[in-house]
Design a protein around this motif. Structure first.
Motif, PDB file in Angstrom:
ATOM      1  N   TRP A  58      64.653  18.223  16.771  1.00  0.00           N
ATOM      2  CA  TRP A  58      64.162  19.445  17.392  1.00  0.00           C
ATOM      3  C   TRP A  58      63.403  19.130  18.675  1.00  0.00           C
ATOM      4  CZ3 TRP A  58      65.311  24.378  16.622  1.00  0.00           C
ATOM      5  CH2 TRP A  58      65.953  24.723  15.423  1.00  0.00           C
ATOM      6  N   THR A  59      63.747  19.846  19.724  1.00  0.00           N
ATOM      7  CA  THR A  59      63.093  19.723  21.026  1.00  0.00           C
ATOM      8  C   THR A  59      62.410  21.032  21.374  1.00  0.00           C
ATOM      9  OG1 THR A  59      64.722  18.109  21.829  1.00  0.00           O
ATOM     10  CG2 THR A  59      63.445  19.296  23.490  1.00  0.00           C
ATOM     11  N   LEU A  60      61.116  20.953  21.652  1.00  0.00           N
ATOM     12  CA  LEU A  60      60.356  22.128  22.081  1.00  0.00           C
ATOM     13  C   LEU A  60      60.387  22.217  23.601  1.00  0.00           C
ATOM     14  CD1 LEU A  60      58.240  24.439  21.927  1.00  0.00           C
ATOM     15  CD2 LEU A  60      56.480  22.666  21.847  1.00  0.00           C
ATOM     16  N   ILE A  61      60.842  23.368  24.110  1.00  0.00           N
ATOM     17  CA  ILE A  61      60.719  23.676  25.532  1.00  0.00           C
ATOM     18  C   ILE A  61      59.637  24.735  25.650  1.00  0.00           C
ATOM     19  CG2 ILE A  61      61.858  24.556  27.596  1.00  0.00           C
ATOM     20  CD1 ILE A  61      64.480  23.459  26.521  1.00  0.00           C
ATOM     21  N   HIS A  62      58.459  24.326  26.100  1.00  0.00           N
ATOM     22  CA  HIS A  62      57.301  25.220  26.205  1.00  0.00           C
ATOM     23  C   HIS A  62      57.265  25.787  27.618  1.00  0.00           C
ATOM     24  CE1 HIS A  62      52.951  26.173  24.985  1.00  0.00           C
ATOM     25  NE2 HIS A  62      53.202  26.808  26.117  1.00  0.00           N
ATOM     26  N   VAL A  63      57.425  27.096  27.705  1.00  0.00           N
ATOM     27  CA  VAL A  63      57.489  27.775  29.004  1.00  0.00           C
ATOM     28  C   VAL A  63      56.147  28.436  29.279  1.00  0.00           C
ATOM     29  CG1 VAL A  63      58.750  29.415  30.428  1.00  0.00           C
ATOM     30  CG2 VAL A  63      59.946  28.203  28.586  1.00  0.00           C
ATOM     31  N   LYS A  64      55.500  27.979  30.320  1.00  0.00           N
ATOM     32  CA  LYS A  64      54.199  28.544  30.690  1.00  0.00           C
ATOM     33  C   LYS A  64      54.363  29.996  31.159  1.00  0.00           C
ATOM     34  CE  LYS A  64      51.589  24.864  30.093  1.00  0.00           C
ATOM     35  NZ  LYS A  64      50.433  24.841  29.164  1.00  0.00           N
ATOM     36  N   ALA A  65      53.268  30.735  31.150  1.00  0.00           N
ATOM     37  CA  ALA A  65      53.291  32.143  31.543  1.00  0.00           C
ATOM     38  C   ALA A  65      53.821  32.307  32.966  1.00  0.00           C
ATOM     39  CB  ALA A  65      51.889  32.731  31.433  1.00  0.00           C
ATOM     40  N   GLY A  66      54.570  33.378  33.173  1.00  0.00           N
ATOM     41  CA  GLY A  66      55.129  33.672  34.484  1.00  0.00           C
ATOM     42  C   GLY A  66      56.418  34.447  34.356  1.00  0.00           C
ATOM     43  N   ILE A  67      56.933  34.920  35.492  1.00  0.00           N
ATOM     44  CA  ILE A  67      58.229  35.593  35.532  1.00  0.00           C
ATOM     45  C   ILE A  67      59.240  34.623  36.120  1.00  0.00           C
ATOM     46  CG2 ILE A  67      59.554  37.516  36.492  1.00  0.00           C
ATOM     47  CD1 ILE A  67      56.976  39.136  36.540  1.00  0.00           C
ATOM     48  N   TYR A  68      60.228  34.252  35.316  1.00  0.00           N
ATOM     49  CA  TYR A  68      61.238  33.281  35.707  1.00  0.00           C
ATOM     50  C   TYR A  68      62.523  34.034  36.054  1.00  0.00           C
ATOM     51  CZ  TYR A  68      57.989  29.849  33.859  1.00  0.00           C
ATOM     52  OH  TYR A  68      56.868  29.077  33.640  1.00  0.00           O
ATOM     53  N   ASN A  69      62.844  34.077  37.335  1.00  0.00           N
ATOM     54  CA  ASN A  69      64.022  34.806  37.796  1.00  0.00           C
ATOM     55  C   ASN A  69      65.236  33.881  37.754  1.00  0.00           C
ATOM     56  OD1 ASN A  69      62.955  37.525  38.759  1.00  0.00           O
ATOM     57  ND2 ASN A  69      61.568  36.110  39.789  1.00  0.00           N
ATOM     58  N   GLU A  70      65.881  33.848  36.599  1.00  0.00           N
ATOM     59  CA  GLU A  70      67.031  32.966  36.424  1.00  0.00           C
ATOM     60  C   GLU A  70      67.856  33.413  35.222  1.00  0.00           C
ATOM     61  OE1 GLU A  70      66.242  28.992  34.738  1.00  0.00           O
ATOM     62  OE2 GLU A  70      64.100  29.483  34.788  1.00  0.00           O
ATOM     63  N   LYS A  71      69.117  33.066  35.272  1.00  0.00           N
ATOM     64  CA  LYS A  71      69.962  33.167  34.088  1.00  0.00           C
ATOM     65  C   LYS A  71      69.813  31.864  33.310  1.00  0.00           C
ATOM     66  CE  LYS A  71      73.802  36.294  35.076  1.00  0.00           C
ATOM     67  NZ  LYS A  71      75.277  36.381  35.146  1.00  0.00           N
ATOM     68  N   VAL A  72      69.824  31.982  31.988  1.00  0.00           N
ATOM     69  CA  VAL A  72      69.661  30.813  31.133  1.00  0.00           C
ATOM     70  C   VAL A  72      70.833  30.735  30.165  1.00  0.00           C
ATOM     71  CG1 VAL A  72      68.254  29.750  29.335  1.00  0.00           C
ATOM     72  CG2 VAL A  72      67.151  30.833  31.307  1.00  0.00           C
ATOM     73  N   THR A  73      71.511  29.584  30.147  1.00  0.00           N
ATOM     74  CA  THR A  73      72.627  29.358  29.219  1.00  0.00           C
ATOM     75  C   THR A  73      72.337  28.132  28.371  1.00  0.00           C
ATOM     76  OG1 THR A  73      74.250  30.333  30.726  1.00  0.00           O
ATOM     77  CG2 THR A  73      75.091  28.873  29.002  1.00  0.00           C
ATOM     78  N   ILE A  74      72.459  28.295  27.056  1.00  0.00           N
ATOM     79  CA  ILE A  74      72.302  27.178  26.127  1.00  0.00           C
ATOM     80  C   ILE A  74      73.671  26.910  25.524  1.00  0.00           C
ATOM     81  CG2 ILE A  74      71.084  26.303  24.106  1.00  0.00           C
ATOM     82  CD1 ILE A  74      68.859  28.306  24.732  1.00  0.00           C
ATOM     83  N   PRO A  75      74.358  25.853  25.980  1.00  0.00           N
ATOM     84  CA  PRO A  75      75.738  25.602  25.541  1.00  0.00           C
ATOM     85  C   PRO A  75      75.808  25.105  24.103  1.00  0.00           C
ATOM     86  CG  PRO A  75      74.983  23.842  26.971  1.00  0.00           C
ATOM     87  CD  PRO A  75      73.892  24.877  26.971  1.00  0.00           C
ATOM     88  N   ARG A  76      76.996  25.100  23.556  1.00  0.00           N
ATOM     89  CA  ARG A  76      77.197  24.758  22.143  1.00  0.00           C
ATOM     90  C   ARG A  76      76.714  23.355  21.797  1.00  0.00           C
ATOM     91  NH1 ARG A  76      79.794  28.738  19.695  1.00  0.00           N
ATOM     92  NH2 ARG A  76      81.180  30.087  20.900  1.00  0.00           N
ATOM     93  N   ASP A  77      76.725  22.444  22.761  1.00  0.00           N
ATOM     94  CA  ASP A  77      76.355  21.060  22.455  1.00  0.00           C
ATOM     95  C   ASP A  77      74.850  20.802  22.609  1.00  0.00           C
ATOM     96  OD1 ASP A  77      76.213  21.219  25.205  1.00  0.00           O
ATOM     97  OD2 ASP A  77      77.106  19.251  25.560  1.00  0.00           O
ATOM     98  N   LYS A  78      74.034  21.879  22.614  1.00  0.00           N
ATOM     99  CA  LYS A  78      72.578  21.715  22.716  1.00  0.00           C
ATOM    100  C   LYS A  78      71.878  22.388  21.530  1.00  0.00           C
ATOM    101  CE  LYS A  78      72.784  20.189  27.144  1.00  0.00           C
ATOM    102  NZ  LYS A  78      72.198  18.974  27.730  1.00  0.00           N
ATOM    103  N   PRO A  79      72.159  21.942  20.292  1.00  0.00           N
ATOM    104  CA  PRO A  79      71.500  22.561  19.140  1.00  0.00           C
ATOM    105  C   PRO A  79      70.040  22.116  19.016  1.00  0.00           C
ATOM    106  CG  PRO A  79      72.772  20.690  18.413  1.00  0.00           C
ATOM    107  CD  PRO A  79      73.042  20.835  19.895  1.00  0.00           C
ATOM    108  N   ARG A  80      69.336  22.770  18.088  1.00  0.00           N
ATOM    109  CA  ARG A  80      67.969  22.412  17.714  1.00  0.00           C
ATOM    110  C   ARG A  80      67.011  22.419  18.902  1.00  0.00           C
ATOM    111  NH1 ARG A  80      71.335  20.316  14.087  1.00  0.00           N
ATOM    112  NH2 ARG A  80      72.079  18.642  15.419  1.00  0.00           N
TER     113      ARG A  80
END
Length: 329
Positions: A58-80
């Motif tokens: 398991w990998t935690l991606i901690h996103v700090k407060a803010g407005i992130y203007n982006e599209k986000v894609t998590i592909p099939r080979d990036k589980p957990r």
């Protein structure tokens, strides 16, 4: 023989340890996303791209407060991956794209075994003055074993594409007007607040909360809403059948007076309503009056009701929810 036994035992230990990293719900790595540059990355997508393919821990991606203007894609080979903001009000991922019910999504999730917490996904396309109301998903969930805690989903049409797989939503905020929770997912929405924004259509037309897409009697999909709240501007239908075996249950849900008396629409399946499974049980509020509901709304047997309400029988086969991390730190 001693060497063989040592080798065998060592191999078994390595196998057990390897399996435990996948199932113990412990975060093994943390990545910080901070727009100000005080983290590992300044964009969420770059952080996701840094996770190794076929990630076993398991990998935690901690996103700090803010407005992130982006599209986000998590592909099939990036589980957990555990994607965690600081609150759904202060950590917002947004983009303005419309016209495609899949490709226009702000978040596109294709990887199994995913958790999101304390973050909002927003599609601003239909919210911009002068733009036509069209498909503009905030999130596409096309993966199995995905859980969302205290998350927000905001758009007008097709806000949450609950497309495929087993999903759990707890204490989430979902806003929209046209089919704003739709798809063929097998999902429980526990304690979620649904904000209907029929007025955002700028047309006076009714809103539709769900458009569930179960397409056969052996299809296990369906949406179950437990102990939540429906409010906002109406008029609004609880759902319309996107496919002939659509299945939606509202249980102990507080409904404001915006719900139309008939409650549900068969849409393209008029005179074929016998296969549609729409039900309300123990709901409250002005919108929960069932005296003028459609005649084909179902009264579920105690067995069917128990199956849908029990998280373990309906979506938690194998105990995947318990194996996921419940917090990032």
């Amino acid at each position: 023989m001693q060497f063989f036994n040592f080798f065998l035992n060592s191999s078994l230990l390595v196998l057990v340890l390897s399996m435990s990293t996948k199932t113990d719900g412990q975060v093994r790595k943390t990545i910080i996303v901070d727009q100000s540059g005080h983290g590992s990355f300044t964009t969420i997508q770059n952080a996701i791209d840094s996770v190794p393919s076929n990630n076993e821990a398991w990998t935690l991606i901690h996103v700090k407060a803010g407005i992130y203007n982006e599209k986000v894609t998590i592909p099939r080979d990036k589980p957990r991956i555990l994607l965690q903001g600081e609150s759904y009000r202060s950590t917002i991922v947004q983009f303005g794209d419309g016209g495609d019910s899949i490709k226009s999504s702000t978040l596109s999730l294709y990887a199994d075994d995913f958790v999101a917490m304390d973050i909002t996904f927003k599609n601003t396309y239909n919210l911009e003055p002068g733009t036509p109301i069209t498909w503009a998903p905030a999130a596409l969930i096309n993966a199995d074993m995905a859980a969302f805690y205290r998350c927000g989903f905001i758009s007008v049409q097709d806000t949450l594409t609950d497309s495929e797989g087993r999903h759990y939503f707890e204490n989430c905020y979902i806003e929209g007007a046209v089919d704003f929770i739709w798809g063929n997912g097998r999902s429980i929405y526990q304690g979620c607040n649904l904000n209907v924004t029929a007025s955002a259509q700028r047309s006076g037309m009714a809103a539709y909360i769900t458009a569930q897409a179960r397409d056969s009697v052996v299809d296990h999909s369906g949406f179950v809403f437990k102990e939540g709240w429906i409010f906002g501007t109406g008029p609004a239908y609880l759902g319309r059948a996107y496919k002939p075996y659509a299945r939606v249950l509202f249980y102990r849900t507080r409904m404001s007076g915006i719900i139309v008396p008939q409650g549900w629409s068969a849409w393209n399946y008029v005179k074929k309503e016998n296969s549609i499974v729409y039900a309300e049980v123990d709901c409250t509020g002005a919108g929960a009056n069932k005296s003028k509901r459609v005649a084909w709304e179902k009264k579920l047997s105690s067995k069917d009701l128990s199956y849908l309400l029990d998280i373990n029988t309906f979506i938690n086969n194998g105990g995947w929810i318990q194996r996921q991390p419940k917090r990032g730190s």
